[in-house]
Design a protein around this motif. Structure first.
Motif, PDB file in Angstrom:
ATOM      1  N   UNK A  41       0.857  -1.179   0.000  1.00 59.24           N
ATOM      2  CA  UNK A  41       0.000   0.000   0.000  1.00 59.24           C
ATOM      3  C   UNK A  41       0.900   1.238   0.000  1.00 59.24           C
ATOM      4  N   UNK A  42       0.272   2.422  -0.055  1.00 62.77           N
ATOM      5  CA  UNK A  42       1.018   3.668   0.055  1.00 62.77           C
ATOM      6  C   UNK A  42       1.588   3.804   1.470  1.00 62.77           C
ATOM      7  N   UNK A 105       8.357   7.425  -5.357  1.00 62.43           N
ATOM      8  CA  UNK A 105       7.825   8.762  -5.638  1.00 62.43           C
ATOM      9  C   UNK A 105       7.772   9.579  -4.350  1.00 62.43           C
ATOM     10  N   UNK A 106       7.178   8.999  -3.308  1.00 63.31           N
ATOM     11  CA  UNK A 106       7.072   9.710  -2.032  1.00 63.31           C
ATOM     12  C   UNK A 106       8.442   9.943  -1.406  1.00 63.31           C
ATOM     13  N   UNK A 285      -1.911   8.739   4.854  1.00 56.65           N
ATOM     14  CA  UNK A 285      -0.828   8.373   3.946  1.00 56.65           C
ATOM     15  C   UNK A 285      -0.073   9.657   3.579  1.00 56.65           C
ATOM     16  N   UNK A 286       1.166   9.494   3.221  1.00 52.19           N
ATOM     17  CA  UNK A 286       1.970  10.646   2.805  1.00 52.19           C
ATOM     18  C   UNK A 286       1.369  11.281   1.554  1.00 52.19           C
ATOM     19  N   UNK A 287       0.849  10.453   0.665  1.00 52.32           N
ATOM     20  CA  UNK A 287       0.282  10.973  -0.579  1.00 52.32           C
ATOM     21  C   UNK A 287      -0.941  11.848  -0.288  1.00 52.32           C
ATOM     22  N   UNK A 288      -1.772  11.426   0.660  1.00 52.65           N
ATOM     23  CA  UNK A 288      -2.938  12.225   1.036  1.00 52.65           C
ATOM     24  C   UNK A 288      -2.511  13.540   1.674  1.00 52.65           C
ATOM     25  N   UNK A 289      -1.528  13.461   2.567  1.00 49.33           N
ATOM     26  CA  UNK A 289      -1.080  14.652   3.275  1.00 49.33           C
ATOM     27  C   UNK A 289      -0.425  15.655   2.326  1.00 49.33           C
TER      28      UNK A 289
END
Length: 505
Positions: A41-42, A105-106, A285-289
């Protein structure tokens, strides 16, 4: 010299529950391993904290002359990956490949430097199978109905890392078996090889097709790439037991040596003062933040507390971090703007600053310069710069105190601002050193801005000149009108002994 700081590095070693002087296995070299993600997952903010923390540790140790071999794994075979692959009707390795790419990516956006070695469990199967076989041959492991298990009680010092006593423990550890009907000799024995079930991926072994248990993957990858012993093993506090305890146990049984001399663990992240947990649904998640805050702000937040202290996440705290970084950027912009008003002195390069740092001694810093009771002059600012540099570098040597180190960015800006506000003649060589020092601090912490703009719009500069002329002719009404125009453009005017300065609102 910077290399003198190597003898001042201390680490809180979970193995001995105390802060200890760092002594590498080989002088000047460090073998370092950080537990990486299970790629199903992310990554979330809890995953990001060790990524960022130990990235700073790596940068710092390299800055003082250590040759660091940094390794971080990917767990690409696990129950969670198998479950997700079944849900999406695809191969487990497809899930792993997808989320390794998302991780990268993150990680890149968080300014986490790629590890020197990034092994995957599925690429380490020959070493894993060999380790399983050797443990069985030595009597530390045995074959059961569902797999191969490690005999925990075969090691007298099991529990040394976590401080657990098996006789006092309740059965609450993360079990890596398929069901409660296993034929383990002891409830604390853990699987190092799990026999294949229908629909699961598998690899051959002398005991039957299957896949590795979670704990043995990390041990085998370390032995394969870094050898029998490493200097530092890192990860989150939640991994101390059973994961790292089991890693250490099976590695000792395999080699007769302690896997790592130092074990570093970062504390938990709380969300709105409650421990983050997927079961509670209070995780980001880092992507959401990153949709709400720049990745740089996320990294700054993670370093704002000591890594061994729990850190509380909230949107309000993130907004404060964002404002703090904005303040640093605008101050640097102001310094660069002032600097460009003269041509006699050049900006310092990083090499210039490193040469200066190499000239310092690293004993206990003298008392903080007192700008309140003494005259503001270049000698005092020079003292303040050296004081800040000593505090920053020794703070990171002292068990990676990023909170104290980060505060030196603001302390140095405070010293410099007082100096600029009170002297009539600026020593631009000192201003150049301040700029270079702050940029160096940001680089070590990994919070450098992509770009610091020191150019102001021509229209704003023209208005600033017109305001200054109006003040000279005592046309204060016009001067105030121009100030209002500048404010509508997003700038305020700061009058200093060296002349007016434009600052972005």
């Amino acid at each position: 010299m910077l290399k003198d700081l190597q003898n001042k590095v201390s680490i809180y070693n979970t193995l001995n529950n105390r802060k200890e002087k760092f002594v590498p296995l080989k002088a000047g070299k460090i073998k370092m391993y950080v537990c990486g993600p299970t790629v199903y997952d992310f990554i979330h903010i809890g995953n990001a904290r060790p990524m960022i923390t130990f990235d700073v540790f790596r940068h710092y140790m390299e800055s003082i002359g250590f040759d660091v071999c940094f390794m971080q794994n990917f767990t690409d075979v696990d129950d969670k990956l198998i479950k997700r692959a079944a849900a999406e009707n695809c191969r487990m390795l497809d899930i792993a490949e997808r989320f390794i790419k998302e991780y990268e990516i993150d990680s890149k956006a968080l300014n986490v430097e790629k590890a020197d070695i990034c092994p995957r469990a599925t690429e380490t199967m020959p070493e894993i199978v060999k380790m399983v076989k050797d443990l069985v041959d030595k009597g530390y492991a045995y074959v059961g109905k569902e797999g191969v298990y490690f005999r925990v009680r075969a090691l007298k010092n099991y529990g040394r890392l976590s401080g657990h006593n098996l006789d006092e423990l309740i059965e609450g550890q993360r079990e890596l078996v398929h069901d409660t009907g296993s034929d383990k000799e002891d409830s604390f024995d853990f699987a190092i090889w799990k026999f294949q079930k229908p629909g699961e991926p598998a690899w051959p072994s002398p005991y039957g097709a299957g896949r590795p248990g979670w704990h043995i993957e990390c041990s085998a990858m370390i032995h394969a790439h870094l050898g029998e012993q490493i200097d530092i093993h890192c990860g989150g506090q939640d991994l101390i037991f059973p994961h790292h305890e089991n890693e250490m146990a099976q590695s000792y049984a395999y080699t007769g040596k302690t896997l790592a001399n130092y074990w570093m663990h970062n504390a938990y992240i709380n969300v709105d003062n409650v421990k983050m947990s997927k079961s509670l649904g209070n995780f980001w998640t880092i992507r959401e933040l990153a949709k709400k805050f720049d990745y740089r702000v996320i990294r700054y937040f993670m370093l704002s507390a000591h890594y061994r202290s729990p850190i509380n996440f909230s949107l309000e705290v993130m907004q404060a971090a964002e404002k703090s970084l904005q303040r640093v950027d605008e101050t640097l912009q102001d310094y660069l703007f002032r600097f460009k008003q003269q041509e006699a002195v050049a900006l310092w390069t990083e090499a210039d600053l490193l040469q200066k740092l190499d000239s310092l001694t690293w004993e206990a810093p003298e008392e903080e310069p007192d700008f309140k009771t003494v005259n503001y002059d270049s000698a005092l600012l020079k003292q303040a710069i050296a004081h800040s540099q000593r505090i920053f570098m020794t703070a990171l040597a002292d068990d990676l105190n990023t909170a104290l180190a980060m505060s030196e960015i603001f302390n140095l800006m405070y010293y410099c601002n007082l100096y600029l506000d009170n002297v009539t003649k600026v020593d631009y060589n000192l201003l150049a050193e301040v700029i270079a020092t702050i940029l160096f601090y940001e680089k070590i912490l990994g919070i450098s801005a992509k770009e610091i703009k020191d150019e102001l719009p021509a229209e704003a500069l023209t208005l600033l000149e017109q305001r200054q002329e109006a003040r000279k002719t005592k046309n204060y009404a016009l001067a105030d009108e121009i100030r209002n125009q500048l404010q509508s453009m997003g700038y305020t005017v700061k009058d200093t002994p060296q002349g007016p300065q434009l600052l972005k609102l």
